[in-house]
Motif scaffolding. Structure first.
Motif, mmCIF file in Angstrom:
data_model
loop_
_atom_site.group_PDB
_atom_site.id
_atom_site.type_symbol
_atom_site.label_atom_id
_atom_site.label_comp_id
_atom_site.label_asym_id
_atom_site.label_seq_id
_atom_site.Cartn_x
_atom_site.Cartn_y
_atom_site.Cartn_z
ATOM 1 N N ALA A 272 0.827 -1.211 0.000
ATOM 2 C CA ALA A 272 0.000 0.000 0.000
ATOM 3 C C ALA A 272 0.858 1.256 0.000
ATOM 4 O O ALA A 272 0.477 2.284 -0.572
ATOM 5 C CB ALA A 272 -0.925 0.000 1.213
ATOM 6 N N LEU A 273 2.029 1.186 0.639
ATOM 7 C CA LEU A 273 2.902 2.354 0.710
ATOM 8 C C LEU A 273 3.504 2.698 -0.654
ATOM 9 O O LEU A 273 3.687 3.882 -0.981
ATOM 10 C CB LEU A 273 4.015 2.100 1.729
ATOM 11 C CG LEU A 273 5.062 3.207 1.901
ATOM 12 C CD1 LEU A 273 4.403 4.484 2.435
ATOM 13 C CD2 LEU A 273 6.190 2.750 2.825
ATOM 14 N N LEU A 274 3.803 1.691 -1.465
ATOM 15 C CA LEU A 274 4.487 1.935 -2.741
ATOM 16 C C LEU A 274 3.695 2.862 -3.661
ATOM 17 O O LEU A 274 4.247 3.860 -4.151
ATOM 18 C CB LEU A 274 4.793 0.596 -3.423
ATOM 19 C CG LEU A 274 5.929 -0.208 -2.795
ATOM 20 C CD1 LEU A 274 5.973 -1.622 -3.370
ATOM 21 C CD2 LEU A 274 7.262 0.493 -3.032
ATOM 22 N N PRO A 275 2.406 2.589 -3.961
ATOM 23 C CA PRO A 275 1.691 3.549 -4.817
ATOM 24 C C PRO A 275 1.490 4.905 -4.159
ATOM 25 O O PRO A 275 1.344 5.909 -4.863
ATOM 26 C CB PRO A 275 0.357 2.845 -5.092
ATOM 27 C CG PRO A 275 0.200 1.834 -4.016
ATOM 28 C CD PRO A 275 1.586 1.405 -3.656
ATOM 29 N N TRP A 276 1.502 4.953 -2.813
ATOM 30 C CA TRP A 276 1.400 6.258 -2.160
ATOM 31 C C TRP A 276 2.646 7.092 -2.448
ATOM 32 O O TRP A 276 2.551 8.289 -2.718
ATOM 33 C CB TRP A 276 1.226 6.089 -0.648
ATOM 34 C CG TRP A 276 0.977 7.384 0.065
ATOM 35 C CD1 TRP A 276 -0.226 7.981 0.286
ATOM 36 C CD2 TRP A 276 1.971 8.259 0.632
ATOM 37 N NE1 TRP A 276 -0.049 9.175 0.957
ATOM 38 C CE2 TRP A 276 1.281 9.367 1.181
ATOM 39 C CE3 TRP A 276 3.353 8.210 0.724
ATOM 40 C CZ2 TRP A 276 1.950 10.417 1.812
ATOM 41 C CZ3 TRP A 276 4.021 9.260 1.352
ATOM 42 C CH2 TRP A 276 3.326 10.339 1.897
ATOM 43 N N LEU A 277 3.809 6.462 -2.409
ATOM 44 C CA LEU A 277 5.052 7.187 -2.670
ATOM 45 C C LEU A 277 5.100 7.703 -4.103
ATOM 46 O O LEU A 277 5.356 8.890 -4.345
ATOM 47 C CB LEU A 277 6.250 6.273 -2.395
ATOM 48 C CG LEU A 277 6.495 5.899 -0.930
ATOM 49 C CD1 LEU A 277 7.513 4.762 -0.830
ATOM 50 C CD2 LEU A 277 6.976 7.111 -0.133
ATOM 51 N N THR A 278 4.846 6.813 -5.076
ATOM 52 C CA THR A 278 4.887 7.256 -6.472
ATOM 53 C C THR A 278 3.702 8.165 -6.791
ATOM 54 O O THR A 278 3.815 9.060 -7.631
ATOM 55 C CB THR A 278 4.891 6.049 -7.414
ATOM 56 O OG1 THR A 278 3.759 5.210 -7.141
ATOM 57 C CG2 THR A 278 6.166 5.231 -7.229
ATOM 58 N N GLY A 279 2.550 7.957 -6.122
ATOM 59 C CA GLY A 279 1.415 8.852 -6.326
ATOM 60 C C GLY A 279 1.700 10.251 -5.821
ATOM 61 O O GLY A 279 1.263 11.245 -6.420
ATOM 62 N N THR A 280 2.428 10.360 -4.705
ATOM 63 C CA THR A 280 2.841 11.677 -4.209
ATOM 64 C C THR A 280 3.761 12.360 -5.206
ATOM 65 O O THR A 280 3.628 13.564 -5.479
ATOM 66 C CB THR A 280 3.545 11.537 -2.849
ATOM 67 O OG1 THR A 280 2.683 10.841 -1.930
ATOM 68 C CG2 THR A 280 3.902 12.888 -2.269
ATOM 69 N N ALA A 281 4.694 11.582 -5.770
ATOM 70 C CA ALA A 281 5.570 12.139 -6.808
ATOM 71 C C ALA A 281 4.766 12.568 -8.034
ATOM 72 O O ALA A 281 5.015 13.633 -8.619
ATOM 73 C CB ALA A 281 6.626 11.103 -7.197
ATOM 74 N N LEU A 282 3.785 11.756 -8.439
ATOM 75 C CA LEU A 282 2.941 12.090 -9.581
ATOM 76 C C LEU A 282 2.179 13.385 -9.338
ATOM 77 O O LEU A 282 2.075 14.244 -10.234
ATOM 78 C CB LEU A 282 1.961 10.939 -9.840
ATOM 79 C CG LEU A 282 0.807 11.217 -10.808
ATOM 80 C CD1 LEU A 282 1.345 11.481 -12.208
ATOM 81 C CD2 LEU A 282 -0.168 10.050 -10.808
ATOM 82 N N LEU A 283 1.658 13.551 -8.148
ATOM 83 C CA LEU A 283 0.884 14.741 -7.813
ATOM 84 C C LEU A 283 1.725 15.997 -7.975
ATOM 85 O O LEU A 283 1.272 17.011 -8.529
ATOM 86 C CB LEU A 283 0.375 14.609 -6.375
ATOM 87 C CG LEU A 283 -0.618 15.638 -5.869
ATOM 88 C CD1 LEU A 283 -1.855 15.666 -6.746
ATOM 89 C CD2 LEU A 283 -0.975 15.323 -4.425
#
Length: 678
Positions: A272-283
Motif C-alpha cells: 500500500a505504501l508503494l503507490p502512495w510514494l509514487t502517487g505523491t511524486a505524480l501529484l
C-alpha cells in the motif's frame, strides 16, 4: 483452559424470514448482472479506444453511456452480494464461509468484502465508479480524449470482471446449505476495518484514472498544460483516499491487534505504501506539467508506475506469495490469472510508452535553483524510497521461489535504508514551497525560514541532551516542516507587517489549493513528530494479581479486578486497571480478551486513553495458569496520536485543494497542435 473464558457467548441467532423465492432469485440476478458488466466493460473498452480513430461523434458519445451502464450493472451485482450477506443466505458459499447469523449487521455487510471473492467485486465496483464519474463530469474534456480514457478504464475493468466471473465467482452456490455460517474473522469484527478496505481500495483504484489519461495521451501523442490540469484532480483525489486508507489501517492495527505498534513493514503494508510514494511524486509532477509543460515523459511514467504498483499489490495480496495477516488465501489459478492481467496491463502500457515517449519532449525550461528543481528533488527521493521498499519486499519471496532459500527482511533493514532518504525530503519540504517558479534565489528564502530553523534546532538540542539522538532528529524534522509551512502562510498574509484585519482578509482570500497544500505539509510534519515520539515510548510486560501495582512512565498502574462480560457474538474477560499519580487515581482502563466460540479464536482488545499528545495503552495478554492474575502489556506512547491526526490533516488538505474551483474546472484551453499525429 483459561478461567471464565469459555463461558457462554451470549450470542443471539438472527432468523432469516425472507421468502424462498428471494433466496433463489437475488444471487442469480447478481450473477447475471456480473456477466452483463463484463460485456459492457469490454464494449466500453473497444468503442472508447477505436471510436476517435473513426472520427464518429456518435460512437464517441457511446463510451460514456456504456460506462454508466457498466457501473449500474456491477453496482447491482455488488448490492446482490451484500443482500445475501445481510439476510444470511447460506446457499451462497461466500456467505457461508465468511458470515454468520449471529454476527452484528455491520460485519455481515463488511464481511462481503472481507474475503477474496467479495473484495474483487468491491475493487471492480470502485473501478466502474471511476469510469462513471469521468463519463458524468468529463464534459469539459475533448470528446476523443474522454472516449479513450473511458476505453482504457473499460478494458482494465473488463479483465478483472472476467477474472471475478470465471475463477473468483462470489455467487457460487452451496448445497445443502449449513444451518449457520463459519462467521467473520474475529480480528475483522471492528468498525475501523469495516471502512478501511473501501477507503483504501478507492485510493488504489482511483489512480486508474490518471493511468487512463496517461495511456490516452500516449495514443494521441500529446501532453500539454491542459492535460496536466485534467490529471491533477484525479491524482489528488486518489491520493487523499489512499492516505486516509493507510492511516485508518495503521490505526486499526494499533488498537486492535494489541501489539502496540503502528507500522510493522509488513509486506502488504508495503504494497500500500508503494503507490502512495509514487502517487505523491505524480501529484507534484502534474503541477510542473501544468505550470511549465516540463517533465512530461516522467509524469506519464509515474502515472503508469503508480497504477501498476496498485495492481501489483492486488496480485501480491491474492497470490499467496506473501505471508501476511492481510493476505487472502487464493488458489493457484487465481494468482496466475491476476499475473496474466498484470503482465498485459503493465507490459502493454510500458511498450506504448517506449514507442511514444519521443513525442513527449518538454517545452518548458527552468533554472537549477527553482521550485521545479525542488519538485524534481522531491521526486528523486520519493522514488528512491519506493525502490528500496519494493526490493526489500519482493526480494525474499523471489529468492525463495527461484532457489528455495528462506530469507527474512524486517523492520531494521527498512528503518536503516528509508530514514536517511526521508531526511532530504523533510529538508526540501520547508524550502521548496517558498521558492519561485522558473528561477529562484535561495538566500531570501532561508532568511524567511530562520524561525523554523531555530525551533527545529532547539527541539533537537533539548531531546538530544537526554541521549535520544534519533528521536531528536525526527522531532526536529517534524517541527521544521510544520513551522516552515506556517511561515509560508504568514508571509503570504503579511502577518505582523499589516493590521490583523488585513492579514485575516488576505488569509480568507488565499486560494484553497494553496491552503490545502499547506495543510498537507503540516499533516506530514505532524506524522513525523508522532513517529519520532513513538521511539520514546516506555513499555512493561508484567503479571499482576488483583490489588498489585507497578510503576511505568511516572504513573502507578494497579490491577483492580478481572471479571467476565458478555458480547454480541463472543464472551470476554475484562481487566480493570487504574492509573494514579501522586496517590490520586485519574484514569481507569478496561482491556479485554474475547473468545469467539464459532471460530474458537481468542483476540485481545487494547484499552487506550489519549489526550491528543500521548496514549496510555494497556493490553490484557493472558491469564497464566495457577497465577490467579493477568499478564499485562502496559505502554506510554508520547505523541502517538499525531501519527493518525497527521494523516487526517494530510487527507483534509487534499480535500480542501480539490474544492478549489480553479483546480476542478479552470483547465486552460488546449492549444491547437502544430501538426496532427497520425
Amino acid at each position: 483452559m483459561e478461567p471464565g473464558l469459555w463461558a457462554g457467548t451470549g450470542c443471539k441467532r438472527v432468523e432469516y424470514h425472507a421468502s424462498e423465492g428471494e433466496r433463489i432469485v437475488i444471487p442469480e440476478l447478481g450473477h447475471f448482472a456480473l456477466a452483463l458488466a463484463v460485456a459492457l466493460a469490454f464494449a466500453q473498452g473497444v468503442i472508447g479506444i477505436f471510436a476517435p480513430g473513426l472520427r464518429d461523434p456518435r460512437a464517441m458519445r457511446a463510451a460514456p453511456a456504456l460506462a454508466l451502464s457498466h457501473f449500474l450493472a456491477i453496482g447491482a451485482a455488488f448490492l446482490g452480494l451484500i443482500y445475501a450477506g445481510v439476510v444470511s443466505d447460506f446457499t451462497v458459499e461466500n456467505v457461508a464461509d465468511f458470515s454468520s447469523a449471529a454476527v452484528p449487521l455491520i460485519y455481515r455487510i463488511s464481511g462481503t468484502w472481507g474475503n477474496h471473492d467479495g473484495s474483487m467485486v468491491l475493487w471492480c465496483f470502485i473501478l466502474s465508479l471511476c469510469g462513471a464519474t469521468v463519463a458524468a463530469f468529463g464534459n469539459g474534456l475533448p470528446a476523443s480524449l474522454r472516449a479513450r480514457v473511458l476505453g482504457v478504464l473499460g478494458l482494465v475493468s473488463g479483465g478483472f470482471l472476467l477474472f471475478t466471473l470465471t475463477v473468483s465467482d462470489p455467487f457460487t452456490r452451496l448445497w445443502p446449505p449449513p444451518l449457520d455460517g463459519a462467521g467473520v474473522n474475529p480480528i475483522l469484527q471492528d468498525p475501523g476495518l469495516a471502512f478501511h478496505p473501501p477507503v483504501l481500495y478507492t485510493g488504489y483504484v482511483g489512480f486508474s484514472v490518471a493511468f487512463a489519461f496517461a495511456i490516452a495521451a500516449l495514443i494521441e501523442g500529446r501532453i500539454d498544460a491542459a492535460w496536466g490540469r485534467w490529471v491533477r484532480p484525479w491524482a489528488l483525489l486518489s491520493w487523499c483516499f489512499l492516505t486516509a486508507g493507510i492511516a485508518l489501517g495503521s490505526w486499526w492495527s494499533y488498537y486492535t491487534l494489541g501489539w502496540g505498534g503502528y507500522w510493522f513493514w509488513d509486506p502488504v503494508e508495503n504494497a500500500a505504501l508503494l503507490p502512495w510514494l509514487t502517487g505523491t511524486a505524480l501529484l507534484h509532477c502534474a503541477i510542473v506539467v501544468e505550470k511549465r509543460e516540463a517533465l512530461k515523459a516522467w509524469t506519464v511514467l509515474l502515472a503508469i508506475a503508480t497504477f501498476s504498483l496498485s495492481l501489483s499489490g492486488t496480485f501480491l495480496v491474492r497470490s499467496g506469495i506473501l505471508n501476511s495477516v492481510h493476505s487472502f488465501a487464493a488458489a493457484p489459478d487465481q494468482g496466475l490469472f491476476i499475473l496474466g492481467l498484470l503482465g498485459l496491463t503493465i507490459g502493454g502500457s510500458l511498450l506504448l510508452f517506449a514507442i511514444r515517449a519521443p513525442v513527449l519532449a518538454a517545452t518548458g525550461v527552468y533554472a537549477p535553483l527553482s521550485r521545479e528543481s525542488a519538485l524534481v528533488l522531491n521526486n528523486i527521493f520519493l522514488c528512491s524510497i519506493a525502490t528500496v521498499v519494493f526490493v526489500g519486499t519482493l526480494y525474499p519471496p523471489f529468492v525463495n521461489l527461484l532457489f528455495g532459500i528462506q530469507l527474512s527482511i524486517g523492520a531494521p533493514f527498512f528503518n536503516q535504508t528509508v530514514l536517511p532518504l526521508a531526511g532530504p525530503i523533510i529538508l526540501a519540504m520547508g524550502v521548496g514551497p517558498m521558492m519561485a517558479w522558473k528561477r529562484a534565489a535561495l538566500l531570501p528564502v532561508l532568511r524567511q525560514l530562520w524561525l523554523a530553523a531555530a525551533v527545529g534546532l532547539l527541539v533537537f538540542l533539548v531531546v538530544a541532551a537526554n541521549r535520544h539522538v534519533i528521536a531528536a532528529l525526527g522531532l526536529a524534522g517534524g517541527a521544521w516542516v510544520v513551522m516552515a509551512a506556517v511561515t509560508d502562510v504568514a508571509g503570504r498574509i503579511r502577518l505582523f507587517r499589516v493590521s490583523p484585519g488585513v492579514s485575516a482578509a488576505r488569509l480568507l482570500a488565499l486560494p484553497r489549493a494553496a491552503v490545502g497544500a499547506t495543510l498537507g505539509h503540516i499533516g506530514f510534519g505532524m506524522m513525523v513528530l508522532g513517529i519520532a515520539g513513538m521511539t520514546l515510548a516506555t513499555q512493561k510486560v508484567i503479571v499482576l494479581v488483583p490489588g498489585q501495582s507497578t510503576e511505568l512512565g511516572g504513573y502507578t498502574w494497579t490491577l483492580n479486578d478481572i471479571h467476565d462480560a458478555p458480547g454480541p457474538n463472543f464472551s470476554q474477560r475484562v481487566a480493570d486497571i487504574s492509573l494514579s499519580e501522586n496517590g490520586k487515581v485519574f484514569m481507569t482502563l478496561h482491556p479485554a480478551r474475547r473468545f469467539f466460540a464459532a471460530q474458537k479464536v481468542i483476540t485481545n482488545t487494547a484499552a487506550i486513553r489519549t489526550n491528543g499528545f500521548q496514549d496510555i495503552y494497556a493490553v490484557f495478554a493472558s491469564e497464566p495458569p495457577g497465577s490467579g492474575g493477568a499478564e499485562l502489556r502496559l505502554n506510554r506512547h508520547p505523541l502517538a496520536p499525531e501519527i493518525w491526526l497527521g494523516g487526517l490533516v494530510m487527507a483534509l488538505g487534499g480535500g480542501i485543494s480539490l474544492s478549489d474551483r480553479r483546480l476542478r474546472v479552470g483547465a486552460p484551453a488546449r492549444k491547437k497542435p502544430a501538426g496532427a499525429v497520425a
